[in-house]
Scaffold this motif. Structure first.
Motif, short mmCIF file in Angstrom:
data_model
loop_
_atom_site.label_atom_id
_atom_site.label_comp_id
_atom_site.label_asym_id
_atom_site.label_seq_id
_atom_site.Cartn_x
_atom_site.Cartn_y
_atom_site.Cartn_z
N GLN A 1 0.82 -1.37 0.07
CA GLN A 1 -0.06 -0.01 -0.09
C GLN A 1 0.81 1.15 -0.15
N LEU A 2 2.07 1.22 -0.05
CA LEU A 2 3.16 2.31 0.19
C LEU A 2 3.00 3.01 -1.03
N LEU A 3 2.70 2.66 -2.28
CA LEU A 3 2.80 3.69 -3.23
C LEU A 3 1.77 4.80 -3.08
N PRO A 4 2.33 5.91 -3.25
CA PRO A 4 1.34 6.87 -3.02
C PRO A 4 0.19 7.18 -3.73
N LYS A 5 -1.02 7.39 -3.19
CA LYS A 5 -2.32 7.39 -4.16
C LYS A 5 -2.19 8.76 -5.02
N LEU A 6 -2.44 8.52 -6.27
CA LEU A 6 -2.24 9.76 -7.28
C LEU A 6 -3.45 10.25 -7.66
N GLU A 7 -3.75 11.54 -7.42
CA GLU A 7 -5.15 11.92 -7.90
C GLU A 7 -4.74 13.47 -8.43
N PRO A 8 -4.02 13.19 -9.74
CA PRO A 8 -3.76 14.42 -10.54
C PRO A 8 -4.83 15.44 -10.64
N ARG A 9 -4.56 16.70 -10.26
CA ARG A 9 -5.41 17.74 -10.59
C ARG A 9 -4.98 18.49 -11.80
N PRO A 10 -5.32 18.49 -13.01
CA PRO A 10 -4.59 19.33 -13.80
C PRO A 10 -4.45 20.60 -13.91
N VAL A 11 -3.48 21.40 -14.31
CA VAL A 11 -3.41 22.75 -14.47
C VAL A 11 -4.01 23.20 -15.87
N GLN B 1 -7.27 30.18 -7.49
CA GLN B 1 -8.36 30.59 -8.36
C GLN B 1 -8.80 29.32 -9.34
N TYR B 2 -7.66 28.40 -9.58
CA TYR B 2 -7.94 27.34 -10.31
C TYR B 2 -7.85 25.87 -9.41
N ALA B 3 -7.66 26.00 -8.33
CA ALA B 3 -7.79 25.01 -7.50
C ALA B 3 -6.86 23.91 -7.75
N ALA C 1 -2.79 30.10 1.71
CA ALA C 1 -3.48 29.40 0.69
C ALA C 1 -4.20 30.37 -0.38
N ASN C 2 -4.40 31.43 0.13
CA ASN C 2 -5.40 32.44 -0.71
C ASN C 2 -4.48 33.35 -1.31
N GLU D 1 -7.28 14.22 13.57
CA GLU D 1 -8.46 14.97 13.18
C GLU D 1 -8.37 16.73 13.71
N MET D 2 -7.60 17.13 14.69
CA MET D 2 -7.31 18.38 14.81
C MET D 2 -6.65 18.99 13.86
N MET D 3 -5.49 18.37 13.45
CA MET D 3 -4.61 18.85 12.28
C MET D 3 -5.45 19.23 11.09
N ARG D 4 -6.27 18.07 10.76
CA ARG D 4 -7.00 17.95 9.58
C ARG D 4 -7.89 19.08 9.67
N THR D 5 -8.46 19.62 10.89
CA THR D 5 -9.45 20.67 10.90
C THR D 5 -8.87 22.05 10.59
N ILE D 6 -7.43 21.97 11.17
CA ILE D 6 -6.66 23.23 10.81
C ILE D 6 -6.44 23.45 9.43
N LYS D 7 -6.07 22.17 8.86
CA LYS D 7 -5.54 22.37 7.41
C LYS D 7 -6.97 22.74 6.57
N HIS D 8 -8.16 22.33 6.98
CA HIS D 8 -9.28 22.49 6.16
C HIS D 8 -9.59 23.85 6.40
N ALA D 9 -9.41 24.42 7.32
CA ALA D 9 -9.82 25.71 7.81
C ALA D 9 -8.71 26.94 6.84
N LEU D 10 -7.52 26.22 6.95
CA LEU D 10 -6.49 27.43 6.25
C LEU D 10 -6.49 27.21 5.16
N ASP D 11 -6.73 26.08 4.46
CA ASP D 11 -6.54 25.47 3.06
C ASP D 11 -7.93 24.94 2.45
N PRO D 12 -9.10 25.68 2.51
CA PRO D 12 -10.27 24.85 2.12
C PRO D 12 -10.31 24.16 0.76
N LYS D 13 -9.52 24.72 0.06
CA LYS D 13 -9.31 24.06 -1.52
C LYS D 13 -8.35 22.81 -1.62
N ASN D 14 -7.59 22.92 -0.67
CA ASN D 14 -6.38 21.68 -0.36
C ASN D 14 -5.63 21.79 -1.50
#
Lengths: 473, 473
Positions: free
Chosen positions: A8-18, A77-79, A185-186, A450-463
């Motif tokens: 399972q070590l191969l990173p999950k690849l979820e490309p978000r095109p430019v 702008q383009y997420a 993030a903005n 989960e606390m870390m994730r909450t902070i991440k979502h708040a400061l970087d809502p578009k991830n």
């Protein structure tokens, strides 16, 4: 334990095109400093981790905080993901474009912004490397002690909360970053901290950013604490009859409060590797490489104490490196251990562990680990910032033999389990990156993650800030 | 500058009543340990700040993390504020129930949870005070250095990122808290950090909580770093012909890297006050109170260096406090400065400043401030952890004369403006609380404060954790 299994070590690849519109905007603003050439992208799509993933879609060479902000504004702008790139010396896959996106290369941001020798502070751009920094401030009689081995960028060292050989006396990036300029993030520019040595002014955003691995913002300027160069420096090598004797010596040095500046372990394999790589003739046994800083009298005192402790553990007579040249040769050899180790098994890659435990648990943690890896038959060597309870087992893995990688990961898992059961951490200084997300969950618990994730979502809502690292989205 | 004017300084009161159902639930669970008696509430509704606000509606004496979690779960259910209460020694109104709610008294959580002398760590409940801690660990040969003067609780010291007299050598709570048990805003129990000396495992939640003033959660257990008691300790008093000479001596001590353990300034007014209060006969002039830790040889070296620097600045011969009893008498007098100062002007209250600047700016900051306050005619004294660039002007204000309070606030504003213009901070160790919200905005900027607010909203969406402190909601 939720630790990942090798398959399972191969990173999950979820490309978000430019999108083409973003690429056009980048090219218009940055011209030739915006590159989609495969060679450039591939250079920015790998680090010292054992992962292979597709490179980022585009690389932008930024020269200022404003330029970084401009790239991040477009990414917002383009997420589209952005990944800061410094020296490329990460060991945990921090730089890898698992969701595609833009690599922001900060190497041209390599200026000292403000040197305040009279305050023992300096502000640098993120692309300044630690050796460059020390070269440029040498004339002041000050130095920056944090030394992770690789000539990493100060930005990267801040992002991973790096430490290394001098941390036992001077602390880590956590203790030595006073303030930051951060692109959020903005695309806004925020300053954290001041040049005052301490402050109680609100949340410690500086410390939140340090170690956030690019997932909360891009650090573009960093204000650091400096230290007067010690009046006296002595470095010594001491060989021991066993690794246990070296570790016991270390524990006593720390427990007695000796302010040793460096206390590094090399096992027999590591000594052999650096002997061969750097043409040295160190005695091939477990060894402590030590350095003492202070006044002449203080250094003499420290040495007397440590020599006595080492002698009681069967340590050989100290071999001294007293001139700056001899010391440099010794520490260069130590810093070459990684590459020296690779040469012990041609074509191999390294899986490196990074556990850190309370000092009294060091022997338990390290000796059981040695027995385990010896039994496995896998090639390895061990180096360690043992004064901090931190050591690295480097498993040398043949990429052509999948079972070797599996064995290494299994040994790593067992070591992490052991370290956590001893009140330690899965990573003393390399960070979580891609490799240790499961370990983080085991160590910190679901609530803290989960606390870390909450902070991440708040400061970087578009991830968009270095997504897919530290924890799953 | 957005700093508050005196007329606006009264905290905004927005009471959020405790519903009868919640009160019933608290009484059922806690019995006599849940009190709505006015005297109890009033005791928990004030601290050492100059504010008067209505007390909390109810006080609950918790004895465990689980009990704190139970109170917070109810508070979450009914959207009622909770305010942790330790020793009540806050200077910035942290404990004041500006939005009503429940005071969680942690004084009965006063146990050492785990002492690991062999690792130089200890885990304590939040209500343990610093003197209690040092008494209970004395037999180990270790000590906890952070000493803010007041016998504060370790929970409160963590919440305000406290420091004090030993910070110049040993750092602040920021550097000395290894890990925490925290009750989050929804009543969950989260653990941050480990007992390892360093870690790069994800966001530094420990440092985020330290200094968050109760606004992100209730810290119930704290793991601290301990230090070996030094082989030698010497304390000395040195009088100077002027406050400038004392400050210049301090700057040189720090810039030369002397590892002094304490370097405290008392101005003439402060010396006079402690002489009177503690029946001492210190020479009534500007004075440095210093302490040196180390081996015999190291302490002797430090003293020789400092004596030479002080002599060049016209300092008198050092007066020594060599026995533990003499040292205790001296530091007790220093710790009494606050109360000694109050007695200089019967019936007065104190408005205390807390700026901290880079060490080279200390003279600029302090001397201009002295000139300004002298010109104002207001009674005052100055004490300072000057080795860190941190000092406190205590303005002695007659509550019956509103213009005195106005003058004090105006002087404080000018001092903060000066410190910020010198790259310093408005608060070195007391925190923001109610008093410095405007200053925080000036210091950190709107972007950084907005980042803090975003984190607060994400982790405490109902705004129940000590609301109304650090920044407006």
């Amino acid at each position: 334990m939720n630790a990942p299994l090798p398959a399972q070590l191969l990173p999950k690849l979820e490309p978000r095109p430019v999108p083409p519109a973003m690429l056009d905007a980048l090219k218009e603003r940055f011209g030739a400093r915006c590159s989609t050439a495969l060679a450039v992208r591939e250079q920015h799509g790998r680090d010292e981790s054992p992962f292979d993933v597709p490179p980022p879609e585009v690389v932008v060479y930024c020269e200022s905080t404003d330029e970084v902000a401009a790239v991040v504004k477009l990414a917002d702008q383009y997420a589209v993901p952005v990944i800061p790139y410094g020296a490329g010396s990460s060991l945990e896959g921090h730089l890898l474009a698992v969701q595609g996106g833009v690599s922001i290369d900060v190497n041209r941001m390599n200026k000292l912004v403000a040197l305040h020798a009279e305050d023992l502070t300096v502000t640098v751009q993120a692309g300044v490397t630690r050796s460059q920094l020390n070269n440029e401030i040498r004339h002041t009689g000050l130095f920056f002690p944090i030394d992770p081995g690789a000539d990493a960028s100060i930005g990267g060292m801040s992002a991973t909360r790096a430490s290394g050989t001098n941390a036992v006396r001077y602390g880590t990036m956590r203790e030595n970053v006073l303030g930051l300029t951060v692109v959020t993030a903005n695309g806004e520019v925020v300053h954290t901290g001041t040049r005052a040595k301490k402050s109680s002014a609100g949340y410690d955003l500086t410390r939140l950013m340090v170690g956030s691995e690019g997932t909360l913002g891009v650090m573009t300027e960093i204000t650091l604490r400096l230290y007067p160069q010690p009046e006296a420096i002595s470095a010594a090598v001491c060989s021991f009859p066993s690794i246990a004797a070296a570790v016991n010596t270390t524990m006593q040095i720390i427990q007695m409060g000796v302010p040793i500046a460096r206390c590094e372990l090399l096992d027999t394999n590591a000594v052999r590797a650096v002997n061969r790589h750097d043409k040295l003739s160190l005695r091939e046994g477990a060894m402590l490489l030590m350095e003492f800083h202070g006044t002449e009298a203080s250094v003499a005192e420290q040495i007397a104490t440590v020599e006595q402790i080492a002698g009681e553990q069967g340590g050989e007579a100290f071999e001294w490196a007293s001139t700056p040249e001899e010391r440099t040769r010794l520490w260069t050899a130590r810093h070459h251990a990684y590459f020296a180790g690779l040469q012990m098994k041609p074509g191999c890659r390294t899986v490196t562990t990074d556990t850190c435990v309370p000092i009294s648990r060091l022997a338990d943690c390290l000796l059981d680990t040695v027995a385990e890896v010896d039994a496995s038959g896998l090639a390895y060597y061990i180096v360690g910032h043992v004064g901090d309870g931190n050591f690295h087992v480097a498993y040398l893995v043949d990429p052509a033999i999948p079972t070797e990688r599996e064995t290494a990961e299994q040994l790593n898992l067992q070591l992490v389990q052991r370290a956590l059961s001893l009140d330690g951490t899965c990573t003393g200084e390399h960070g979580i990156g891609l490799h240790k997300m499961g370990f983080l969950l085991d160590e910190a618990g679901a609530g803290a993650v989960e606390m870390m994730r909450t902070i991440k979502h708040a400061l970087d809502p578009k991830n968009i800030m270095n997504p897919g690292k530290i924890f799953s989205a």
